[in-house]
Motif scaffolding. Structure first.
Motif, mmCIF file in Angstrom:
data_model
loop_
_atom_site.group_PDB
_atom_site.id
_atom_site.type_symbol
_atom_site.label_atom_id
_atom_site.label_comp_id
_atom_site.label_asym_id
_atom_site.label_seq_id
_atom_site.Cartn_x
_atom_site.Cartn_y
_atom_site.Cartn_z
ATOM 1 N N PHE A 60 0.833 -1.198 0.000
ATOM 2 C CA PHE A 60 0.000 0.000 0.000
ATOM 3 C C PHE A 60 0.872 1.254 0.000
ATOM 4 O O PHE A 60 1.914 1.309 0.661
ATOM 5 N N SER A 61 0.415 2.277 -0.710
ATOM 6 C CA SER A 61 1.146 3.547 -0.749
ATOM 7 C C SER A 61 0.892 4.389 0.501
ATOM 8 O O SER A 61 1.575 5.391 0.729
ATOM 9 N N GLY A 62 -0.100 4.008 1.286
ATOM 10 C CA GLY A 62 -0.437 4.696 2.527
ATOM 11 C C GLY A 62 -1.325 3.792 3.355
ATOM 12 O O GLY A 62 -1.605 2.647 2.962
ATOM 13 N N TYR A 63 -1.795 4.277 4.471
ATOM 14 C CA TYR A 63 -2.645 3.463 5.336
ATOM 15 C C TYR A 63 -3.945 3.144 4.610
ATOM 16 O O TYR A 63 -4.685 4.060 4.223
ATOM 17 N N PRO A 64 -4.273 1.874 4.389
ATOM 18 C CA PRO A 64 -5.420 1.550 3.540
ATOM 19 C C PRO A 64 -6.778 1.789 4.199
ATOM 20 O O PRO A 64 -7.788 1.905 3.494
ATOM 21 N N PHE A 65 -6.819 1.858 5.535
ATOM 22 C CA PHE A 65 -8.104 2.035 6.223
ATOM 23 C C PHE A 65 -8.321 3.495 6.616
ATOM 24 O O PHE A 65 -8.823 3.804 7.696
ATOM 25 N N SER A 66 -7.935 4.398 5.706
ATOM 26 C CA SER A 66 -8.002 5.836 5.979
ATOM 27 C C SER A 66 -9.423 6.343 6.162
ATOM 28 O O SER A 66 -9.624 7.434 6.713
ATOM 29 N N LEU A 67 -10.433 5.592 5.701
ATOM 30 C CA LEU A 67 -11.825 6.029 5.803
ATOM 31 C C LEU A 67 -12.549 5.388 6.973
ATOM 32 O O LEU A 67 -13.764 5.565 7.126
ATOM 33 N N GLY A 68 -11.817 4.644 7.795
ATOM 34 C CA GLY A 68 -12.402 4.080 8.995
ATOM 35 C C GLY A 68 -13.212 2.823 8.735
ATOM 36 O O GLY A 68 -13.063 2.156 7.695
ATOM 37 N N VAL A 69 -14.064 2.491 9.671
ATOM 38 C CA VAL A 69 -14.903 1.295 9.608
ATOM 39 C C VAL A 69 -16.326 1.693 10.000
ATOM 40 O O VAL A 69 -16.546 2.735 10.620
ATOM 41 N N ALA A 70 -17.270 0.843 9.636
ATOM 42 C CA ALA A 70 -18.671 1.129 9.972
ATOM 43 C C ALA A 70 -19.440 -0.174 10.018
ATOM 44 O O ALA A 70 -19.021 -1.200 9.466
ATOM 45 N N SER A 71 -20.593 -0.125 10.663
ATOM 46 C CA SER A 71 -21.516 -1.251 10.651
ATOM 47 C C SER A 71 -22.930 -0.714 10.478
ATOM 48 O O SER A 71 -23.182 0.477 10.681
ATOM 49 N N GLY A 72 -23.843 -1.597 10.087
ATOM 50 C CA GLY A 72 -25.192 -1.113 9.859
ATOM 51 C C GLY A 72 -26.212 -2.211 9.661
ATOM 52 O O GLY A 72 -25.891 -3.401 9.669
ATOM 53 N N ASN A 73 -27.462 -1.774 9.487
ATOM 54 C CA ASN A 73 -28.604 -2.655 9.233
ATOM 55 C C ASN A 73 -28.663 -3.826 10.204
ATOM 56 O O ASN A 73 -28.704 -4.991 9.791
ATOM 57 N N SER A 76 -19.325 12.505 -12.170
ATOM 58 C CA SER A 76 -18.873 11.167 -12.565
ATOM 59 C C SER A 76 -18.745 10.255 -11.344
ATOM 60 O O SER A 76 -18.761 10.709 -10.194
ATOM 61 N N LEU A 77 -18.588 8.963 -11.595
ATOM 62 C CA LEU A 77 -18.386 8.007 -10.513
ATOM 63 C C LEU A 77 -17.145 8.363 -9.707
ATOM 64 O O LEU A 77 -17.171 8.321 -8.470
ATOM 65 N N GLU A 78 -16.067 8.708 -10.372
ATOM 66 C CA GLU A 78 -14.855 9.083 -9.629
ATOM 67 C C GLU A 78 -15.100 10.328 -8.782
ATOM 68 O O GLU A 78 -14.638 10.414 -7.642
ATOM 69 N N ASP A 79 -15.852 11.294 -9.327
ATOM 70 C CA ASP A 79 -16.182 12.497 -8.553
ATOM 71 C C ASP A 79 -16.916 12.136 -7.263
ATOM 72 O O ASP A 79 -16.569 12.632 -6.182
ATOM 73 N N TYR A 80 -17.950 11.302 -7.385
ATOM 74 C CA TYR A 80 -18.748 10.944 -6.204
ATOM 75 C C TYR A 80 -17.926 10.137 -5.209
ATOM 76 O O TYR A 80 -18.066 10.299 -3.992
ATOM 77 N N ARG A 81 -17.062 9.274 -5.719
ATOM 78 C CA ARG A 81 -16.198 8.518 -4.808
ATOM 79 C C ARG A 81 -15.289 9.454 -4.021
ATOM 80 O O ARG A 81 -15.124 9.303 -2.799
ATOM 81 N N ASN A 82 -14.687 10.410 -4.702
ATOM 82 C CA ASN A 82 -13.777 11.323 -4.012
ATOM 83 C C ASN A 82 -14.508 12.205 -3.004
ATOM 84 O O ASN A 82 -13.968 12.533 -1.948
ATOM 85 N N ARG A 83 -15.759 12.570 -3.311
ATOM 86 C CA ARG A 83 -16.524 13.403 -2.380
ATOM 87 C C ARG A 83 -16.922 12.595 -1.138
ATOM 88 O O ARG A 83 -16.812 13.077 -0.010
ATOM 89 N N HIS A 84 -17.390 11.359 -1.341
ATOM 90 C CA HIS A 84 -17.681 10.511 -0.180
ATOM 91 C C HIS A 84 -16.427 10.320 0.667
ATOM 92 O O HIS A 84 -16.479 10.348 1.902
ATOM 93 N N ALA A 85 -15.299 10.107 -0.011
ATOM 94 C CA ALA A 85 -14.053 9.896 0.723
ATOM 95 C C ALA A 85 -13.684 11.127 1.539
ATOM 96 O O ALA A 85 -13.244 11.017 2.693
ATOM 97 N N LEU A 86 -13.857 12.307 0.953
ATOM 98 C CA LEU A 86 -13.565 13.536 1.697
ATOM 99 C C LEU A 86 -14.356 13.574 2.999
ATOM 100 O O LEU A 86 -13.799 13.844 4.078
#
Length: 528
Positions: A45-58, A214-224
């Motif tokens: 990995f070029s950086g820490y892969p779990f940079s967006l944390g973890v979650a659970s649901g439903n 675009s899909l990449e746009d939405y992915r980057n916004r969710h990631a932010l």
């Protein structure tokens, strides 16, 4: 196997069926032709892969969904090479992850942004668990989750928070820091998890790039949004039940109809491509079961969850299936289109599903968790002049009346409507006829203020002045941001409006602005 004892993959390895299962071959997307893809068990990995944390649901009585996404470079497409990566997961009965009760491996694939959705089965009802992921030699933070009680089990108490509307640019997520410290069973989020706008100077922080399409746009916004430490803490503390509103795609869109503006998505075909990209990115970043996999521009999100015999959540989607807003949208007097019996916020299939679930419910409290304000509200204080929000249920009067008629005729036990969207706090008595104050009260509506999104200061005084024309409205506050904390038992429902002192700085205190209770069998809210 405990990862504190070993950091290696199981010696049995992965079979092809695991790769296919992890890739989600039932997505309806044309990805199966690309399989099998190279599987890299020890990625660099070029950086820490779990940079967006973890979650659970439903949460179900025997199951919960665990989520993460491998994203070493989260704001630039994720930073993952185009190969499959096995991600190990463990569920433990203790916070130190020593008493492992379930474990397995899912495959993170590029087609879904290396997101992972684990539907853990065989858990015990009403129990707290801890969970963690591992990819290569990297381990994620530890998350905590909780299953629902057994269906029909006598349950004496339930505590949850209601959240919505978290515009990154408008302020800091300090409300989530305090929410993560509450004693809760779950969090319900009713939409506007992200905002699609481009940068808007003046706030304490800005979006990454222009308006997203675009899909990449939405992915980057969710990631932010998910890089926020307080939001990550709230996800890691409790299971979440999520539904969307409009900004996950575009402001005030309606089904396949874009907001009226000068953008290329005025063409319905272009807009549906945008919606498909937005829906896929939403799935990739939320703790949703694979039953919610998107099929192009369609994703079924409405669903039902029960908490013993105490509460039933009917989680609605009032965006994907709705008719276009009547009267040209915005604040308008009622026009004929707002009274059209064919107009709908939910679509016919979801409405039938809702009525069937309410009719069959044996729960003491029956909850509609949905996006926009349900109760009527006339925003104009002047005599003889009326203004209603056409994006809310006021723009779909016949559809609301069908629900009101059903609640009255079926004598649904303790109906509670939850809403967000309007960036302010409200309490309403749900009247059989809002134009007749003396008509029966059928239920209660609690509207949670936003986490950060703004309610314009200049609107507070006019709305306050209009309260006298709306006697069923028991409370309004547009000045403060936060969330709603709900505590229900067999005798009463209590809603606490929890607000932060500021969203303009990373540090803020929390306080309770107001509290309301609903007594079992007595619809309508009273000050606590």
């Amino acid at each position: 196997m405990n990862w504190y004892q070993s950091s290696h993959l199981p010696s049995t390895g992965l079979k092809r069926r695991d790769v296919l299962r992890g890739a989600g071959i039932l997505t309806g997307l044309a990805i199966t032709s690309q399989l099998p893809r190279r599987l890299v068990a020890q990625p660099a990995f070029s950086g820490y892969p779990f940079s967006l944390g973890v979650a659970s649901g439903n949460p179900l009585p025997n199951s919960v969904v665990l989520w993460t996404r491998l994203a070493p470079n989260p704001l630039s497409g994720g930073g993952m090479p185009a190969y499959n990566v096995p991600v190990q997961w463990q569920v433990a009965a203790d916070e130190n992850m020593r008493r492992i009760v379930k474990s397995g491996t899912e495959v993170a694939v590029p087609e879904f942004a290396h997101s992972v959705h684990v539907d853990v089965r065989g858990l015990q009802p009403g129990q707290t668990y801890w969970y963690q992921f591992k990819a290569g030699n990297e381990v994620s933070p530890i998350g905590r989750t909780r299953t629902a009680p057994a269906r029909g089990e006598r349950l004496d108490r339930l505590r949850f928070a209601l959240a919505n509307c978290q515009d990154w640019q408008n302020g800091y997520y300090t409300a989530y820091k305090h929410l993560a410290e509450e004693d809760l069973d779950l969090v319900v989020h009713v939409g506007d998890y992200i905002y699609e706008y481009g940068p808007q100077p003046g706030g304490p922080r800005q979006h990454n790039g222009p308006e997203i399409f675009s899909l990449e746009d939405y992915r980057n916004r969710h990631a932010l949004y998910k890089t926020d430490a307080n939001l990550q803490a709230a996800h890691a503390a409790f299971p979440w039940v999520v539904t969307w509103d409009d900004h996950e795609v575009e402001n005030n869109y309606a089904s396949g109809i874009s907001e009226v503006d000068g953008e290329p998505d005025q063409d319905p075909a272009v807009f549906l491509r945008r919606r498909a990209a937005a829906y896929q990115a939403y799935y990739e970043h939320m703790p949703l079961r694979k039953s919610s996999l998107p099929y192009g521009a369609d994703l079924r999100l409405y669903r039902r969850l029960t908490y013993g015999d105490l509460a039933q959540f009917n989680v609605l989607d009032t965006r994907q299936y709705r008719s276009d807003q009547p009267c040209g949208d915005e604040l308008k007097p009622l026009c004929d289109a707002a009274l059209d019996p064919n107009a709908t916020l939910t679509g016919k299939a979801q409405e039938r599903w809702l009525f069937q679930g309410l009719q069959q419910s044996s729960a003491q409290w029956n909850i509609l968790a949905q996006q926009v304000m349900f109760s009527q509200f006339d925003f104009d204080a002047r005599p003889g002049v009326q203004l209603f929000n056409m994006d809310q249920w006021d723009g779909y009067v016949a559809a609301r009346n069908r629900i009101l008629t059903f609640l009255e005729q079926q004598k649904v036990s303790n109906p509670i409507v939850l809403a967000g969207d309007i960036h302010s706090s409200w309490v309403h008595d749900i009247k059989r006829d809002f134009n007749k104050p003396g008509s029966p009260t059928l239920g209660t509506e609690f509207v949670a203020t936003s986490i950060t999104s703004d309610f314009p200061t200049q609107f507070i005084a006019p709305v306050t002045a209009a309260l006298s024309n709306n006697p069923h409205t028991k409370f309004f506050n547009g000045a403060l941001r936060g969330y709603l904390r709900c505590d229900l038992n067999r005798k009463r429902w209590r809603s606490d409006y929890r607000v932060v002192s500021t969203i303009a700085a990373p540090q803020a205190t929390i306080s309770t602005l107001a509290s309301f209770v609903v007594e079992n069998g007595k619809p309508g809210a009273q000050r606590a």
